[in-house]
Design an enzyme around this catalytic site. Structure first.
Site, PDB file in Angstrom:
ATOM      1  N   LEU A 161       1.750 -16.565   5.842  1.00  0.00           N
ATOM      2  CA  LEU A 161       0.934 -15.646   5.050  1.00  0.00           C
ATOM      3  C   LEU A 161       0.301 -16.333   3.853  1.00  0.00           C
ATOM      4  O   LEU A 161      -0.546 -15.740   3.185  1.00  0.00           O
ATOM      5  CB  LEU A 161       1.795 -14.472   4.553  1.00  0.00           C
ATOM      6  N   TYR A 177     -14.850 -19.204   1.777  1.00  0.00           N
ATOM      7  CA  TYR A 177     -13.582 -18.544   2.119  1.00  0.00           C
ATOM      8  C   TYR A 177     -13.489 -18.298   3.617  1.00  0.00           C
ATOM      9  O   TYR A 177     -12.485 -18.619   4.257  1.00  0.00           O
ATOM     10  CB  TYR A 177     -13.458 -17.232   1.349  1.00  0.00           C
ATOM     11  N   LYS A 228     -10.710 -19.837   6.354  1.00  0.00           N
ATOM     12  CA  LYS A 228      -9.817 -18.997   7.156  1.00  0.00           C
ATOM     13  C   LYS A 228     -10.027 -19.245   8.645  1.00  0.00           C
ATOM     14  O   LYS A 228      -9.070 -19.298   9.428  1.00  0.00           O
ATOM     15  CB  LYS A 228     -10.036 -17.516   6.827  1.00  0.00           C
ATOM     16  N   ASN A 240      -9.393  -4.866   4.780  1.00  0.00           N
ATOM     17  CA  ASN A 240      -8.734  -4.540   3.520  1.00  0.00           C
ATOM     18  C   ASN A 240      -7.404  -3.851   3.794  1.00  0.00           C
ATOM     19  O   ASN A 240      -7.364  -2.838   4.499  1.00  0.00           O
ATOM     20  CB  ASN A 240      -9.620  -3.618   2.677  1.00  0.00           C
ATOM     21  N   PRO A 281      21.216  37.017 -17.854  1.00  0.00           N
ATOM     22  CA  PRO A 281      22.085  38.042 -17.253  1.00  0.00           C
ATOM     23  C   PRO A 281      21.562  39.454 -17.512  1.00  0.00           C
ATOM     24  O   PRO A 281      21.093  39.771 -18.606  1.00  0.00           O
ATOM     25  CB  PRO A 281      23.430  37.804 -17.944  1.00  0.00           C
ATOM     26  N   GLY A 282      21.618  40.280 -16.468  1.00  0.00           N
ATOM     27  CA  GLY A 282      21.206  41.666 -16.580  1.00  0.00           C
ATOM     28  C   GLY A 282      19.714  41.901 -16.489  1.00  0.00           C
ATOM     29  O   GLY A 282      19.266  43.052 -16.452  1.00  0.00           O
TER      30      GLY A 282
END
Length: 371
Positions: A54, A104, A108, A133, A283-284
């Site tokens: 890689l 580039y 490659k 990409n 409560p209640g």
């Protein structure tokens, strides 16, 4: 046990690959990057049963460094194997830029040709992936892809530049890449006339749509409206966006509406699947005593004791459903029934609610009626 070498192991794709390989009990991973010596590279390469190559460069300071970083590093690896009589399968991570006549792209493509020649000469499998990409967690902004850069900038309110909103970009998701890479290692038997392989799934996205999705992800903290995420791409993109949040900004506050009953806060809203909210009731105290024509809800008490009561709006019989946080039970609220929830215990009740539609103050579909 299979010994695997990963060059460029600390880059975007390398980190994701190593993380997946490390979960396997039948694989030992050796990691190399530019900080390692040539002696270490040789030592690891000679031990490897499979090599993921890689390592490479895509933004060097000098144009000539393209060939040095891409073809040069590849040829050096091949020379190590050849000089020691090794016939080790190699997977090369290349780029669709190899199709272009550029410094580039030429570097490659030359690296691809070196790997292909090595495989044919040795009669072994080699795998060359011309990747478009790639997006996903751990991608480097302003280096790897437009997605990484935009996720980073938008999450930090840094302006982004969109030269051609209608332009499309081809994307592949990092998990799909890693799955394909590992499958290649696991299927070495047999032969294949082609050295080149593709990621099975890709996404073609217009830049304006990519920007809109990322902006909506950021806005969701304020609006609480989260995208539908019904497509794989939207789910993958949302996961990617969150991975770029600043580490001091993982949390955000909700608005708590306090009154004499306790408090209530909206949590998540969606355009097509309703919303989730939460309340604390003393409560209640009783909440509700209303009914809906169409809106439906689900109640889930996760702490405390309560009773949910129902009555058909034209009927007299009252139905009661006791609930508590020790034995979770979801209560469906059908339309046409006036309903309420009363805290019958001595401690506060915490309740999760889901409604199948967003609250619209102009058409609330909520009508007061005592149960």
């Amino acid at each position: 046990m299979k010994t695997v070498l990963v060059t460029g192991a600390y880059g975007f794709i390398g980190r994701n690959l190593v993380a997946s390989l490390n979960r396997r009990e039948d694989v030992e991973v050796m990691k190399v990057d530019s900080k390692h010596s040539l002696q270490e590279l040789e030592e690891y390469a000679l031990k490897a049963d499979f090599i993921y190559h890689l390592a490479g460069v895509n933004r060097p300071e000098n144009t000539e460094d393209f060939m040095t970083g891409n073809l040069g590093s590849t040829q050096h690896l091949i020379n190590i194997l050849n000089s020691n009589g090794k016939k080790t399968p190699i997977l090369l991570s290349s780029s669709i830029q190899a199709e272009q006549d550029s410094p580039y792209g030429n570097s490659k493509r030359s690296a691809e040709e070196a790997i292909s020649a090595y495989g044919h000469q040795k009669g072994i499998r080699t795998f060359i992936y011309r990747l478009p990409n790639v997006f996903g967690k751990w991608s480097k902004p302003n280096y790897n892809s437009v997605v990484a850069t935009w996720c980073y900038n938008i999450s930090r309110e840094i302006p982004i530049q969109v030269n051609n909103p209608e332009a499309e970009v081809k994307l592949v998701y990092i998990d799909d890449v890693i799955e394909s890479f590992i499958a290649a290692m696991d299927t070495l038997s047999g032969t294949n006339s082609s050295d080149y392989y593709d990621i099975s799934r890709s996404f073609n996205v217009k830049l304006k749509d990519l920007e809109a999705s990322l902006v909506s992800f950021k806005a969701s903290r304020d609006t609480l409206v989260i995208s539908s995420l019904k497509s794989d791409f939207e789910r993958f993109l949302y996961s990617t966006y969150l991975s770029y949040l600043p580490e001091d900004n993982f949390g955000y506050d909700l608005e708590m509406k306090h009154d004499n009953r306790g408090w209530l806060a909206e949590f998540i809203k969606t355009e097509h699947s309703g919303q989730v909210f939460i309340s604390r009731t003393k409560p209640g105290i009783t909440r509700g005593n209303h009914w809906h024509h169409t809106k439906v809800e689900k109640f889930l008490v996760i702490e405390g004791e309560a009773v949910v009561k129902f009555r058909q709006i034209e009927g007299e019989e009252v139905l009661e459903y006791p609930v508590n946080g020790l034995s979770l039970r979801v209560i469906d609220i059908p339309p046409g029934y006036t309903h309420s929830i009363t805290n019958t215990g001595t401690t506060d009740v915490i309740t999760l609610f889901w409604a199948n539609e967003l609250f619209n103050p102009e058409k609330p579909d909520t009508y007061y009626l005592e149960v």
